[in-house]
Scaffold this active site. Sequence first.
Site, PDB file in Angstrom:
ATOM      1  N   ARG A  97       4.002  -0.367  -4.844  1.00 51.84           N
ATOM      2  CA  ARG A  97       3.734  -0.902  -3.504  1.00 51.84           C
ATOM      3  C   ARG A  97       2.381  -1.592  -3.405  1.00 51.84           C
ATOM      4  NH1 ARG A  97       6.987   1.368   0.615  1.00 51.84           N
ATOM      5  NH2 ARG A  97       5.409   0.648   2.059  1.00 51.84           N
ATOM      6  N   GLU A 125       7.007 -15.392 -10.802  1.00 47.56           N
ATOM      7  CA  GLU A 125       6.336 -14.184 -10.303  1.00 47.56           C
ATOM      8  C   GLU A 125       5.886 -13.247 -11.406  1.00 47.56           C
ATOM      9  OE1 GLU A 125       8.648 -11.629  -7.705  1.00 47.56           O
ATOM     10  OE2 GLU A 125      10.479 -12.176  -8.735  1.00 47.56           O
ATOM     11  N   CYS A 148       0.858  -1.179   0.000  1.00 46.28           N
ATOM     12  CA  CYS A 148       0.000   0.000   0.000  1.00 46.28           C
ATOM     13  C   CYS A 148       0.900   1.236   0.000  1.00 46.28           C
ATOM     14  CB  CYS A 148      -0.944   0.090   1.188  1.00 46.28           C
ATOM     15  SG  CYS A 148      -2.035  -1.300   1.382  1.00 46.28           S
ATOM     16  N   ASN A 200      -1.952   1.729   6.020  1.00 48.21           N
ATOM     17  CA  ASN A 200      -1.118   0.646   5.508  1.00 48.21           C
ATOM     18  C   ASN A 200      -0.776  -0.229   6.701  1.00 48.21           C
ATOM     19  OD1 ASN A 200       0.765  -0.925   4.247  1.00 48.21           O
ATOM     20  ND2 ASN A 200       2.294   0.696   3.994  1.00 48.21           N
ATOM     21  N   GLY A 201      -1.049  -1.533   6.606  1.00 50.23           N
ATOM     22  CA  GLY A 201      -0.761  -2.419   7.740  1.00 50.23           C
ATOM     23  C   GLY A 201      -1.978  -3.285   8.043  1.00 50.23           C
ATOM     24  N   LYS A 246      11.944 -15.772 -10.385  1.00 49.94           N
ATOM     25  CA  LYS A 246      11.748 -14.673 -11.350  1.00 49.94           C
ATOM     26  C   LYS A 246      10.694 -15.059 -12.368  1.00 49.94           C
ATOM     27  CE  LYS A 246      13.065 -12.101  -9.737  1.00 49.94           C
ATOM     28  NZ  LYS A 246      13.805 -11.853  -8.547  1.00 49.94           N
ATOM     29  N   TRP A 250      -2.927  -2.611  -1.637  1.00 52.42           N
ATOM     30  CA  TRP A 250      -2.625  -4.033  -1.835  1.00 52.42           C
ATOM     31  C   TRP A 250      -3.500  -4.758  -0.820  1.00 52.42           C
ATOM     32  CZ3 TRP A 250      -0.793  -8.225   0.973  1.00 52.42           C
ATOM     33  CH2 TRP A 250      -0.348  -9.311   0.218  1.00 52.42           C
ATOM     34  N   LYS A 271       5.813  -4.564  -3.925  1.00 50.69           N
ATOM     35  CA  LYS A 271       7.261  -4.470  -3.818  1.00 50.69           C
ATOM     36  C   LYS A 271       7.756  -4.618  -2.381  1.00 50.69           C
ATOM     37  CE  LYS A 271      11.324  -3.679  -5.519  1.00 50.69           C
ATOM     38  NZ  LYS A 271      11.900  -4.866  -6.161  1.00 50.69           N
ATOM     39  N   GLU A 286      16.421 -18.724  -7.636  1.00 49.05           N
ATOM     40  CA  GLU A 286      16.136 -17.344  -8.022  1.00 49.05           C
ATOM     41  C   GLU A 286      15.578 -17.277  -9.454  1.00 49.05           C
ATOM     42  OE1 GLU A 286      15.657 -14.690  -6.645  1.00 49.05           O
ATOM     43  OE2 GLU A 286      16.002 -13.111  -8.107  1.00 49.05           O
ATOM     44  N   HIS A 327      15.640 -37.642  -6.935  1.00 45.96           N
ATOM     45  CA  HIS A 327      14.852 -38.050  -5.774  1.00 45.96           C
ATOM     46  C   HIS A 327      13.397 -37.618  -5.892  1.00 45.96           C
ATOM     47  CE1 HIS A 327      18.543 -39.383  -3.915  1.00 45.96           C
ATOM     48  NE2 HIS A 327      19.091 -38.253  -4.341  1.00 45.96           N
TER      49      HIS A 327
HETATM   50  C1  F6R Z   1      11.187 -11.276  -5.728  1.00 44.32           C
HETATM   51  C2  F6R Z   1      11.120 -10.272  -4.697  1.00 44.32           C
HETATM   52  C3  F6R Z   1      10.753 -10.678  -3.323  1.00 44.32           C
HETATM   53  C4  F6R Z   1      11.609  -9.922  -2.307  1.00 44.32           C
HETATM   54  C5  F6R Z   1      11.126 -10.231  -0.880  1.00 44.32           C
HETATM   55  C6  F6R Z   1      12.000  -9.568   0.160  1.00 44.32           C
HETATM   56  O1  F6R Z   1      11.581 -10.755  -6.942  1.00 44.32           O
HETATM   57  O2  F6R Z   1      11.344  -9.115  -4.942  1.00 44.32           O
HETATM   58  O3  F6R Z   1      10.861 -12.051  -3.160  1.00 44.32           O
HETATM   59  O4  F6R Z   1      12.930 -10.297  -2.467  1.00 44.32           O
HETATM   60  O5  F6R Z   1       9.808  -9.785  -0.732  1.00 44.32           O
HETATM   61  O6  F6R Z   1      12.023  -8.194  -0.001  1.00 44.32           O
HETATM   62  P1  F6R Z   1      13.152  -7.296   0.644  1.00 44.32           P
HETATM   63  O7  F6R Z   1      14.434  -7.651   0.001  1.00 44.32           O
HETATM   64  O8  F6R Z   1      12.715  -5.896   0.346  1.00 44.32           O
HETATM   65  O9  F6R Z   1      13.157  -7.598   2.105  1.00 44.32           O
END
Ligand code: F6R
Length: 610
Positions: A27, A490, A2, A100-101, A487, A74, A605, A483, A506
């Site tokens: 956000r 998501e 948010c 927000n929260g 990527k 969000w 984010k 990773e 396995h």
């Molecule tokens: C994936 C991504 C998330 C963040 C996770 C932690 O691309 O961006 O998995 O890595 O939410 O976020 P931070 O690093 O801001 O604590």
Amino acid sequence: MCGIVGYIGDKNCVPILIDGLKRLEYRGYDSAGIGIVRENDAIVVKNKGKVSLLEEKLVEQNLNSNLGIGHTRWATHGIPNEQNAHPHTNSKNNLFIIHNGIIENFQVLKNALIKLGYTFESDTDSEVFAHLIDSFLNKGYNLSKSVQMALIEVDGTYGLAVIYTLEPDKIIVARKGSPLVIGLGEGENFIASDVSAILAHTKQVIYLDDGEFAEVSINNFAVKTIEDETIEKEIHEINMSLDEIDKSGFNHFMLKEIMEQPESVRNSMRGRLQAESGSAKLGGLTDVVDRLINSKRIIISACGTSWHAALVGEYMLEQYARIPVEVEYASEFRYRSPIISSHDSFLVISQSGETADTLAALREAKNKGALALGICNVVGSTIARESMAGVYIHAGPEIGVASTKAFTSQLVVLALITLLISKRKGISKTKAVELATELNAIPKKIEQILNLNEGIERLAKDFQNAQNFLYLGRGYNFPVALEGALKLKEISYIHAEGYPAAEMKHGPIALIDENMPVVFIAPKDSTYGKVINNIQEVKARGGRIIAIADDADGEIDEIVDYTIKVPRTIEMLTPILTSIPLQLLAYHIAVKKGLNVDQPRNLAKSVTVE
Ligand code: F6R
């Protein structure tokens, strides 16, 4: 999660709020709204969907006001729709809140308010704030006191902003667990959940801390604790330009941020790496380096992509610094009664510096006496401020929801920490110089990889309709497999799994047939021979194989269907290079599928709720 923005001054707040909301959309972006106060009149305009839709609605109304707040949501409680969008109002429609929260005890509070005759319009927990504050206003308290009393009743987290038609000379803000900044202007002031929303107007900010609330007027601000003690706050100067938070001609922030990596990793090393002497200087750790080196154990904790960086860090530190390392999901660590003491160092990694679980893990470790350290990107973020010491990665603002340049910069900083500790622990000068020289050469090698962009785009065409993907790697490149899979899933919504290549036998091998693309991360490192065996096993079962390999590796082309070649480096640094083609592959597949890569569905984010 948010976004919050607010304005008080002599300008029309509507365009300021809309611009701020657009910058905050990363956000959360399932609905948006603004509330403005003018001449004892109050207007709320909200909309399901993106800020651009809200903007269209606002153009028709041609509103003008000097006081307003805006929110991009969000969803946590209640589906994304207009009713659940913020601001929420009291029933007299003269008080607006944005939040927000999560209010943990919202049901109890809601039931009590309903008994008092309040009616609720939305399914959100946030609306409780509007009626609860109203209940104190009705008892004759002013706005500031009413907010303060409401906060005492609330359990949970909040970044909160409130405006009221009967006191139109102020915005009240409060913070617990969700970031809030006050931006200071000339004859105007701003509030926001992060500085990007107000950077176009001011670079002078005050960060609220948990348990604080503030009254912000045109020319003034006053910060207090919820217990009513006045607090002197430091004014910070933001060292970031607007260009850094624009797309600069790229179609997406994600592509811009992938392409920025030669520069962002250079910035992570700048002034810190001394290649000729094979050493690293990290000012943020100077005061704690002895304690860090003498730790019995280093625990690294994080979430998502940052957790993958932590796994690479574990390999680096154990190989070179010879200190036992454990890696923990922050969300698990905090709820499992962890054994931790003053002999441990506890290092959290967070791009945003605001991730709720990571912050809670840091606090838990600090309470238990560990040396609590942070690796963050966002300067002034909560984790950065609450860590006992730490290192900024200096990757610059990362706006695309999928983390890219922050990941490679986190790896660079982990390599620098490894170099710093291992040098102090006596690794040979030759080894240290080799490590530092290779690190120094990384930005140029990234440039070479980015030149493969068009080829990777063509490759993406062949895979855009895949339903599943498997990513396999070993050693340092097992976290890269995780990773790469993250990527892809998501932003393209293709199901993808990352596995250690040897684990495939396995279980996951049962999935392999001609419809299963398998990405092997296979640089020529100490596990190369074993990975080739795993590749053969997939090939024997008809899987389509993409390999990320060394540019000098001629042999792998014979075995796999597609190769993406990356320059050679030492094993420890390979993840910085091998992860980049996987970012590009995920990006191009998602774009070809017509998806919004910067704002993938359901994600935000900065995950400031548990
Ligand atoms: C994936 C991504 C998330 C963040 C996770 C932690 O691309 O961006 O998995 O890595 O939410 O976020 P931070 O690093 O801001 O604590």
